[in-house]
Design an enzyme around this catalytic site. Structure first.
Site, mmCIF file in Angstrom:
data_model
loop_
_atom_site.group_PDB
_atom_site.id
_atom_site.type_symbol
_atom_site.label_atom_id
_atom_site.label_comp_id
_atom_site.label_asym_id
_atom_site.label_seq_id
_atom_site.Cartn_x
_atom_site.Cartn_y
_atom_site.Cartn_z
ATOM 1 N N HIS A 164 -3.637 -4.717 -0.557
ATOM 2 C CA HIS A 164 -3.259 -5.308 0.725
ATOM 3 C C HIS A 164 -3.352 -6.835 0.634
ATOM 4 C CE1 HIS A 164 -3.090 -1.758 3.413
ATOM 5 N NE2 HIS A 164 -4.000 -1.245 2.590
ATOM 6 N N CYS A 219 0.838 -1.201 0.000
ATOM 7 C CA CYS A 219 0.000 0.000 0.000
ATOM 8 C C CYS A 219 0.878 1.259 0.000
ATOM 9 C CB CYS A 219 -1.001 -0.028 1.149
ATOM 10 S SG CYS A 219 -2.336 1.188 0.951
ATOM 11 N N GLU A 248 -2.477 -8.917 2.851
ATOM 12 C CA GLU A 248 -2.860 -9.430 4.175
ATOM 13 C C GLU A 248 -4.365 -9.328 4.426
ATOM 14 O OE1 GLU A 248 -2.449 -5.033 5.001
ATOM 15 O OE2 GLU A 248 -1.583 -6.513 3.635
#
Length: 209
Positions: free
Chosen positions: A187, A85, A189
């Site tokens: 992202h 990001c 994650e």
């Protein structure tokens, strides 16, 4: 991946979803070390640079410590790196927010500018156009990744594989790879199974570097 869990450092400079990044890396097969200290991170196999918020604020936090020189030298040595990001954005030459231009780390050539999309922020799930030969996105075709941002890069960095994404008619960089030095605007994650596969791919790249 070859035997054992590779030791991966997550740079804590006061920005980013640190714990979710650490959990995702752990689930993908890494041994994770979260630290603000280059000395503590130097022995790691790979380095992750997270980031949320504004480009200038993240750069200020990096510049308040040894972060800029540490990340720059790590990438210059072609050691495995993953920016996420705003951690992806600060790897570029500069960021322009509301007419204020801030210098980036300069690992990749390019400017981060406000997206031209009418609907901002670009928030939610989107498909990524995988660069031919991408190892980071290997095995990932039409899977969607989670984005949340209003700024991006619209030019492909020279000497790097570039994957793209489109939002509301605006096309911009989704991921960059130059050897083991990688970054994603989205992202991983927060991207479920697709993000887990991508992190596993990066760990494999790190082990082979």
């Amino acid at each position: 991946m070859s035997g054992g869990r590779p030791l991966v450092g997550v740079l804590d400079y006061g920005s980013g979803n640190l714990h979710s990044v650490c959990r995702a890396l752990d689930a993908a097969g890494a041994q994770v070390r979260l630290s603000a200290s280059p000395i503590a991170l130097e022995g790691c196999r790979g380095l992750v640079v997270p980031g949320v918020g504004a480009f200038a604020a993240c750069m200020n936090q990096l510049e308040a410590g040894p972060g800029v020189d540490f990340v720059r030298s790590w990438a210059a040595a072609a050691r495995p790196l993953l920016g996420i990001c705003v951690g992806h954005q600060v790897l570029f030459t500069s960021g322009d927010e509301h007419g204020r231009v801030s210098a980036g780390i300069g690992v990749f050539t390019g400017a981060v500018t406000e997206l031209a999309s009418r609907r901002l922020p670009h928030m939610g799930w989107n498909t990524v156009e995988r660069a031919p030969g991408s190892r980071l996105l290997e095995g990932l075709g039409q899977e969607r990744f989670y984005f949340v941002h209003s700024y991006g890069v619209r030019t492909a960095p020279p000497g790097a594989l570039t994957s793209w994404v489109e939002h509301d008619g605006d096309r911009f960089v989704a991921a960059v790879e130059r050897g083991p030095v990688c970054s994603t605007q989205f992202h991983p994650e927060k991207s479920g199974r697709a993000g887990a596969r991508l992190l596993g791919n990066w760990l494999a790249i790190a082990e082979q570097a």
